[in-house]
Design a protein around this motif. Structure first.
Motif, PDB file in Angstrom:
ATOM      1  N   ALA A 147      -6.177 -74.212  16.161  1.00  0.00           N
ATOM      2  CA  ALA A 147      -6.967 -75.424  16.502  1.00  0.00           C
ATOM      3  C   ALA A 147      -6.514 -76.273  17.521  1.00  0.00           C
ATOM      4  O   ALA A 147      -5.143 -76.144  17.797  1.00  0.00           O
ATOM      5  CB  ALA A 147      -7.136 -76.369  14.963  1.00  0.00           C
ATOM      6  N   ARG A 148      -7.331 -76.937  18.228  1.00  0.00           N
ATOM      7  CA  ARG A 148      -7.029 -77.786  19.329  1.00  0.00           C
ATOM      8  C   ARG A 148      -7.196 -79.095  19.141  1.00  0.00           C
ATOM      9  O   ARG A 148      -7.926 -79.677  18.422  1.00  0.00           O
ATOM     10  CB  ARG A 148      -7.962 -77.503  20.653  1.00  0.00           C
ATOM     11  CG  ARG A 148      -7.768 -76.096  20.956  1.00  0.00           C
ATOM     12  CD  ARG A 148      -8.471 -75.564  22.361  1.00  0.00           C
ATOM     13  NE  ARG A 148      -8.347 -74.230  22.596  1.00  0.00           N
ATOM     14  CZ  ARG A 148      -8.987 -73.679  23.447  1.00  0.00           C
ATOM     15  NH1 ARG A 148      -9.752 -74.307  23.954  1.00  0.00           N
ATOM     16  NH2 ARG A 148      -8.842 -72.520  23.818  1.00  0.00           N
ATOM     17  N   LEU A 149      -6.007 -80.105  19.118  1.00  0.00           N
ATOM     18  CA  LEU A 149      -6.190 -81.431  19.132  1.00  0.00           C
ATOM     19  C   LEU A 149      -6.823 -82.161  20.077  1.00  0.00           C
ATOM     20  O   LEU A 149      -6.334 -82.057  21.235  1.00  0.00           O
ATOM     21  CB  LEU A 149      -4.660 -81.848  18.927  1.00  0.00           C
ATOM     22  CG  LEU A 149      -4.397 -83.462  18.617  1.00  0.00           C
ATOM     23  CD1 LEU A 149      -5.088 -83.690  17.141  1.00  0.00           C
ATOM     24  CD2 LEU A 149      -2.987 -83.621  18.629  1.00  0.00           C
ATOM     25  N   SER A 150      -7.699 -83.036  19.705  1.00  0.00           N
ATOM     26  CA  SER A 150      -8.389 -83.958  20.695  1.00  0.00           C
ATOM     27  C   SER A 150      -7.776 -85.315  20.676  1.00  0.00           C
ATOM     28  O   SER A 150      -6.839 -85.447  19.787  1.00  0.00           O
ATOM     29  CB  SER A 150      -9.758 -84.251  20.154  1.00  0.00           C
ATOM     30  OG  SER A 150      -9.783 -85.225  19.161  1.00  0.00           O
ATOM     31  N   PRO A 151      -7.731 -86.042  21.574  1.00  0.00           N
ATOM     32  CA  PRO A 151      -7.339 -87.484  21.581  1.00  0.00           C
ATOM     33  C   PRO A 151      -7.885 -88.601  20.884  1.00  0.00           C
ATOM     34  O   PRO A 151      -7.402 -89.544  20.986  1.00  0.00           O
ATOM     35  CB  PRO A 151      -7.508 -88.075  23.270  1.00  0.00           C
ATOM     36  CG  PRO A 151      -8.580 -87.145  23.513  1.00  0.00           C
ATOM     37  CD  PRO A 151      -8.617 -85.802  22.930  1.00  0.00           C
ATOM     38  N   TYR A 152      -8.817 -88.235  19.992  1.00  0.00           N
ATOM     39  CA  TYR A 152      -9.599 -89.159  19.164  1.00  0.00           C
ATOM     40  C   TYR A 152      -9.171 -89.115  18.027  1.00  0.00           C
ATOM     41  O   TYR A 152      -8.971 -88.368  17.212  1.00  0.00           O
ATOM     42  CB  TYR A 152     -11.188 -88.710  19.331  1.00  0.00           C
ATOM     43  CG  TYR A 152     -11.388 -88.705  20.760  1.00  0.00           C
ATOM     44  CD1 TYR A 152     -11.636 -89.686  21.477  1.00  0.00           C
ATOM     45  CD2 TYR A 152     -11.972 -87.353  21.141  1.00  0.00           C
ATOM     46  CE1 TYR A 152     -11.994 -89.446  22.805  1.00  0.00           C
ATOM     47  CE2 TYR A 152     -12.414 -87.325  22.512  1.00  0.00           C
ATOM     48  CZ  TYR A 152     -12.436 -88.323  23.399  1.00  0.00           C
ATOM     49  OH  TYR A 152     -12.794 -88.252  24.618  1.00  0.00           O
ATOM     50  N   LEU A 153      -9.233 -90.458  17.262  1.00  0.00           N
ATOM     51  CA  LEU A 153      -8.873 -90.683  15.805  1.00  0.00           C
ATOM     52  C   LEU A 153     -10.391 -90.931  15.233  1.00  0.00           C
ATOM     53  O   LEU A 153     -11.119 -91.534  15.923  1.00  0.00           O
ATOM     54  CB  LEU A 153      -7.898 -91.969  15.747  1.00  0.00           C
ATOM     55  CG  LEU A 153      -7.672 -92.353  14.305  1.00  0.00           C
ATOM     56  CD1 LEU A 153      -6.755 -91.751  13.498  1.00  0.00           C
ATOM     57  CD2 LEU A 153      -7.255 -93.859  14.475  1.00  0.00           C
ATOM     58  N   ALA A 243     -12.068 -76.035  16.809  1.00  0.00           N
ATOM     59  CA  ALA A 243     -11.700 -74.714  16.859  1.00  0.00           C
ATOM     60  C   ALA A 243     -11.877 -74.270  18.193  1.00  0.00           C
ATOM     61  O   ALA A 243     -12.573 -74.766  18.941  1.00  0.00           O
ATOM     62  CB  ALA A 243     -12.598 -73.776  15.988  1.00  0.00           C
ATOM     63  N   PRO A 244     -11.034 -73.094  18.958  1.00  0.00           N
ATOM     64  CA  PRO A 244     -11.183 -72.503  19.962  1.00  0.00           C
ATOM     65  C   PRO A 244     -12.587 -71.909  20.272  1.00  0.00           C
ATOM     66  O   PRO A 244     -13.133 -71.629  19.466  1.00  0.00           O
ATOM     67  CB  PRO A 244      -9.782 -71.785  20.515  1.00  0.00           C
ATOM     68  CG  PRO A 244      -9.577 -71.359  19.032  1.00  0.00           C
ATOM     69  CD  PRO A 244     -10.012 -72.280  18.063  1.00  0.00           C
ATOM     70  N   PRO A 245     -13.106 -71.745  21.461  1.00  0.00           N
ATOM     71  CA  PRO A 245     -14.238 -70.794  21.615  1.00  0.00           C
ATOM     72  C   PRO A 245     -13.744 -69.506  21.264  1.00  0.00           C
ATOM     73  O   PRO A 245     -12.716 -68.844  21.723  1.00  0.00           O
ATOM     74  CB  PRO A 245     -14.651 -70.839  23.116  1.00  0.00           C
ATOM     75  CG  PRO A 245     -13.314 -71.383  23.771  1.00  0.00           C
ATOM     76  CD  PRO A 245     -12.704 -72.404  22.890  1.00  0.00           C
ATOM     77  N   LEU A 246     -14.512 -68.734  20.581  1.00  0.00           N
ATOM     78  CA  LEU A 246     -14.502 -67.231  20.121  1.00  0.00           C
ATOM     79  C   LEU A 246     -15.673 -66.334  20.851  1.00  0.00           C
ATOM     80  O   LEU A 246     -16.595 -66.920  21.045  1.00  0.00           O
ATOM     81  CB  LEU A 246     -14.363 -67.208  18.558  1.00  0.00           C
ATOM     82  CG  LEU A 246     -13.360 -67.875  17.790  1.00  0.00           C
ATOM     83  CD1 LEU A 246     -13.467 -67.700  16.370  1.00  0.00           C
ATOM     84  CD2 LEU A 246     -11.842 -67.405  18.399  1.00  0.00           C
ATOM     85  N   ARG A 247     -15.160 -65.085  20.715  1.00  0.00           N
ATOM     86  CA  ARG A 247     -16.152 -64.188  21.261  1.00  0.00           C
ATOM     87  C   ARG A 247     -16.842 -63.307  20.095  1.00  0.00           C
ATOM     88  O   ARG A 247     -17.805 -62.810  20.489  1.00  0.00           O
ATOM     89  CB  ARG A 247     -15.491 -63.148  22.453  1.00  0.00           C
ATOM     90  CG  ARG A 247     -14.930 -63.905  23.588  1.00  0.00           C
ATOM     91  CD  ARG A 247     -14.330 -63.048  24.563  1.00  0.00           C
ATOM     92  NE  ARG A 247     -14.132 -63.398  25.743  1.00  0.00           N
ATOM     93  CZ  ARG A 247     -13.512 -62.838  26.787  1.00  0.00           C
ATOM     94  NH1 ARG A 247     -13.219 -61.515  26.711  1.00  0.00           N
ATOM     95  NH2 ARG A 247     -13.128 -63.439  27.859  1.00  0.00           N
ATOM     96  N   ARG A 248     -16.156 -63.335  19.057  1.00  0.00           N
ATOM     97  CA  ARG A 248     -16.785 -62.901  17.784  1.00  0.00           C
ATOM     98  C   ARG A 248     -16.490 -63.430  16.558  1.00  0.00           C
ATOM     99  O   ARG A 248     -15.134 -64.022  16.546  1.00  0.00           O
ATOM    100  CB  ARG A 248     -16.521 -61.426  17.645  1.00  0.00           C
ATOM    101  CG  ARG A 248     -15.028 -60.985  17.782  1.00  0.00           C
ATOM    102  CD  ARG A 248     -14.641 -59.456  18.210  1.00  0.00           C
ATOM    103  NE  ARG A 248     -13.411 -59.367  18.149  1.00  0.00           N
ATOM    104  CZ  ARG A 248     -12.415 -58.767  17.482  1.00  0.00           C
ATOM    105  NH1 ARG A 248     -12.932 -58.292  16.285  1.00  0.00           N
ATOM    106  NH2 ARG A 248     -11.210 -58.590  17.845  1.00  0.00           N
ATOM    107  N   TYR A 249     -17.197 -63.454  15.538  1.00  0.00           N
ATOM    108  CA  TYR A 249     -16.598 -64.066  14.331  1.00  0.00           C
ATOM    109  C   TYR A 249     -16.481 -62.828  13.160  1.00  0.00           C
ATOM    110  O   TYR A 249     -16.181 -63.333  11.967  1.00  0.00           O
ATOM    111  CB  TYR A 249     -17.965 -64.805  13.592  1.00  0.00           C
ATOM    112  CG  TYR A 249     -18.232 -65.927  14.478  1.00  0.00           C
ATOM    113  CD1 TYR A 249     -17.396 -66.786  15.158  1.00  0.00           C
ATOM    114  CD2 TYR A 249     -19.600 -66.829  14.247  1.00  0.00           C
ATOM    115  CE1 TYR A 249     -17.584 -67.779  16.028  1.00  0.00           C
ATOM    116  CE2 TYR A 249     -19.794 -67.750  15.054  1.00  0.00           C
ATOM    117  CZ  TYR A 249     -18.920 -68.472  15.924  1.00  0.00           C
ATOM    118  OH  TYR A 249     -19.160 -69.439  16.606  1.00  0.00           O
ATOM    119  N   ALA A 250     -16.536 -61.634  13.497  1.00  0.00           N
ATOM    120  CA  ALA A 250     -16.326 -60.651  12.378  1.00  0.00           C
ATOM    121  C   ALA A 250     -15.352 -59.586  13.146  1.00  0.00           C
ATOM    122  O   ALA A 250     -15.608 -59.206  14.518  1.00  0.00           O
ATOM    123  CB  ALA A 250     -17.345 -60.120  11.888  1.00  0.00           C
ATOM    124  N   THR A 251     -14.577 -58.822  12.326  1.00  0.00           N
ATOM    125  CA  THR A 251     -13.888 -57.766  12.824  1.00  0.00           C
ATOM    126  C   THR A 251     -13.597 -56.854  11.506  1.00  0.00           C
ATOM    127  O   THR A 251     -14.172 -57.245  10.551  1.00  0.00           O
ATOM    128  CB  THR A 251     -12.402 -58.184  13.416  1.00  0.00           C
ATOM    129  OG1 THR A 251     -11.800 -56.976  13.880  1.00  0.00           O
ATOM    130  CG2 THR A 251     -11.594 -58.729  12.156  1.00  0.00           C
TER     131      THR A 251
END
Length: 341
Positions: A147-153, A243-251
């Protein structure tokens, strides 16, 4: 009968467990805690999400527990209205009520396992329904998917009082946002967001509330009345993660739903809605198709829409929390408001 381990017993996980055919799947829900979240928040159920709730058989109960949005207003930081609109088909429901109703829809055959998940369960299919910090996503998609942290509370809570007269809507100030909307049973749901160095972990809610009162101490009387009633025990204070961008949701053997797949900023009010749609879409495919085909089809159907919403929500966040560009933004909104009259 295939074994399905649903990691995460929140909205997406419960909805999936409720919709899966118990004659075809042996479901286990893995959840960290047995109790509901201690602080109530409210969720907007848009029409597509209501269709998912209808498929789960709980839409009438959600309508009874929730409240209609009706009119909405976009305001500047002082409370003056830029634009007014209508959202008559949107239902506001507390997260606690929605979770309770989803629980009633889960078949008794679904097993429960409480406690932290240290490693992925042994199953034919592992479902990551464990939120933006998904352990399943990191284990299967790799550490780059953290996960990516934003600067926002973000702060939010529900007050046991009605919305103050002529105070509802979203207030877009300089680098800060405040929202006031009706909640179920005649209460008020409020939320605030701005840049902050607090956290990301162990945020003191009292400190965050004090900072918020200071930040929003301007002329908007509705905000002042809401914050005067807010208390730490009724308030959630968190840094916003995505969440970061993903190219697929299943494997092979694993799939992601809800915030684990596309955790986004809350500015479009779509996170819970898309989690419900994910769950019903995936369950219906699993109920009717071979496992591999169902997973591939689910990923194709849900990927573009939810990734577009994730990007749009981030763009809305930047617009709503504009700092140096705030005067230009407000000027454009005023022109739009005058043109619409």
């Amino acid at each position: 009968m295939d074994a399905v381990s649903v990691v995460g017993g929140g909205i997406a996980g419960l909805a999936l467990a409720a919709r899966l055919d118990p004659r075809r799947f042996r479901v286990t829900i893995h959840e960290r805690r047995e109790e509901l979240p201690p602080v109530e928040t409210s969720l907007a159920m848009w029409p597509e999400a209501q269709q998912a709730l209808d498929a789960l058989g709980i839409l009438p109960d959600v309508r009874t527990a929730g409240s209609r949005f009706g009119g909405v207003a976009l305001r500047d930081g002082s409370g003056r209205v830029f634009l007014r609109g209508q959202a008559p088909d949107v239902i506001g429901v507390s997260r606690a009520d929605l979770l309770r109703l989803l629980e009633t829809a889960v078949p008794a055959s679904a097993a429960r396992a409480y406690g932290p998940v240290r490693s992925l369960p042994e199953s034919d299919l592992v479902v990551g329904a464990d939120g933006v910090h998904s352990r399943v996503r990191r284990a299967v998609w790799g550490e780059r998917s953290r996960a990516r942290l934003s600067p926002y509370l973000a702060l939010r809570g529900i007050l046991d009082v009605p919305v103050p007269p002529d105070a509802g809507g979203e207030y877009w100030g300089r680098g800060q946002l405040f929202g006031i909307t009706p909640a179920s049973r005649g209460r008020t749901y409020w939320y605030a967001s701005y840049r902050s160095d607090l956290g990301p972990d162990g945020i003191d809610v009292g400190e965050a509330l004090a900072l918020t009162r200071e930040r929003f101490s301007g002329p908007a009387a509705g905000i002042a009345r809401v914050l005067a009633s807010a208390a730490p025990g009724q308030t959630l204070a968190q840094r916003i993660w995505t969440a970061p961008p993903l190219r697929r949701y299943a494997t092979e053997g694993a799939v992601l739903v809800g915030d684990a797949a596309h955790g986004m900023t809350p500015n479009l009010g779509r996170g819970a809605c898309e989690a419900l749609i994910d769950a019903v879409t995936l369950a219906d495919l699993l109920n009717s198709r071979p496992l591999r085909n169902a997973l591939q089809t689910y990923s194709r159907r849900r990927l573009l829409r939810t990734q577009a919403l994730r990007a749009a929500s981030s763009a809305m966040t930047r617009l709503a929390l504009a700092d140096r560009a705030q005067p230009l933004r407000d000027g454009l909104f005023r022109l739009a408001g005058h043109a619409g009259r």
